[in-house]
Scaffold this motif. Structure first.
Motif, short mmCIF file in Angstrom:
data_model
loop_
_atom_site.label_atom_id
_atom_site.label_comp_id
_atom_site.label_asym_id
_atom_site.label_seq_id
_atom_site.Cartn_x
_atom_site.Cartn_y
_atom_site.Cartn_z
N VAL A 89 -1.45 4.00 -2.31
CA VAL A 89 -1.87 5.49 -1.97
C VAL A 89 -0.81 6.39 -2.55
CG1 VAL A 89 -2.95 4.87 0.21
CG2 VAL A 89 -0.56 5.17 0.46
N SER A 90 -1.15 7.52 -2.86
CA SER A 90 -0.24 8.34 -3.45
C SER A 90 0.01 9.65 -2.75
CB SER A 90 -0.94 8.78 -4.88
OG SER A 90 -2.17 9.45 -4.44
N ARG A 135 1.32 9.40 2.92
CA ARG A 135 0.97 7.83 2.68
C ARG A 135 0.78 7.08 3.96
NH1 ARG A 135 4.36 6.01 -2.62
NH2 ARG A 135 4.17 8.05 -3.85
N GLN A 138 0.79 -1.01 -0.09
CA GLN A 138 0.01 0.07 0.04
C GLN A 138 0.95 1.17 -0.09
OE1 GLN A 138 -3.31 0.33 -0.23
NE2 GLN A 138 -3.40 -1.72 -0.62
N ALA A 179 -2.20 7.85 5.84
CA ALA A 179 -3.04 7.25 5.45
C ALA A 179 -3.33 5.75 5.67
CB ALA A 179 -3.47 7.14 3.73
N LEU A 180 -2.15 5.24 6.12
CA LEU A 180 -1.93 3.78 6.63
C LEU A 180 -1.91 3.65 8.09
CD1 LEU A 180 0.77 2.75 3.89
CD2 LEU A 180 -1.56 2.37 3.89
#
Length: 232
Positions: free
Chosen positions: A197-198, A204, A192, A207-208
């Protein structure tokens, strides 16, 4: 072009592609026809054997040649370039009943390996020493992050699974500084982080939910290996 000559050429081409279905044009010596058949088929089979060595060895000679002959006889390639025959073969596999359930994914994996080995692509403009948190990590153009249903990197003559594992196979395939193509298994988080994800490294990780910054350590390690070339 003389219509008689055109018809002779078409009949010869059809015969060379599928001699069991199409008769040759009259007037050509059988010995010469055999030479042409072996030469044309051998050229295609040799290219595919070089591109998919694991598949060839795993399927066995009989199954492999039957598959290549069907491709040779029935697939209508849209490219005249020998370097693109392997990609055409993958396209062909998507429209036939496979010889093994993992065959298409193994073909794609072997094709990626060959593409990375032969690639002369250049990375876009980037900052090699850029901040991996504040910048957007840039993967090398000779690295790919891949996800497969089957454990393609393990498949071979002595391991031919018939049922896909419950979890996907996540791989990083890359060309190192010695021009050798290597692979590494990825965790779900690593996959991921690199492909799912970008944004910047920090975005990133957020987001994780990577509060321990394990992902930053991974990014730093991959930059040291040349897999990440910097930030953009």
């Amino acid at each position: 072009m003389n219509e008689t000559l055109r018809e002779q050429q078409w009949r010869l081409a059809r015969h060379l592609r599928d001699p069991h279905v199409y008769a040759p044009p009259p007037g050509i010596e059988a010995r010469r026809l055999k030479v042409y058949r072996e030469l044309f088929y051998g050229a295609i089979e040799g290219l595919l054997a070089g591109s998919f060595p694991v598949m060839r060895e795993t399927l066995g000679e009989g199954v492999w040649h039957a598959r290549v002959r069907d491709f040779y006889a029935n697939y209508r390639s849209q490219t005249p370039l020998f370097t693109e025959i392997a990609e055409a073969f993958i396209d062909y596999l998507q429209g036939v009943d496979l010889d093994a359930p993992w065959q298409l994914e193994l073909a794609h994996y072997e094709w990626i390996e060959a593409q990375l080995y032969l690639s002369d692509a250049q990375d876009p403009a980037h900052d090699p020493s850029g901040d991996l948190l504040e910048g957007e990590p840039l993967l090398s153009c000779t690295a790919k992050v891949l996800a497969y249903q089957w454990p393609v990197e393990q498949i071979g003559p002595h391991f031919q699974p018939q049922q896909a594992p419950a979890t996907p196979t996540l791989l990083l395939v890359y060309r190192d500084n010695s021009l050798q193509v290597r692979f590494a298994r990825l965790t779900s988080m690593a996959y991921q982080l690199l492909a799912g994800v970008s944004g910047t490294g920090r975005a990133r990780l957020q987001a994780l939910g990577d509060v321990d910054l394990q992902g930053l350590a991974l990014l730093t390690s991959l930059r040291a290996q040349g897999v990440i070339v910097g930030t953009c």
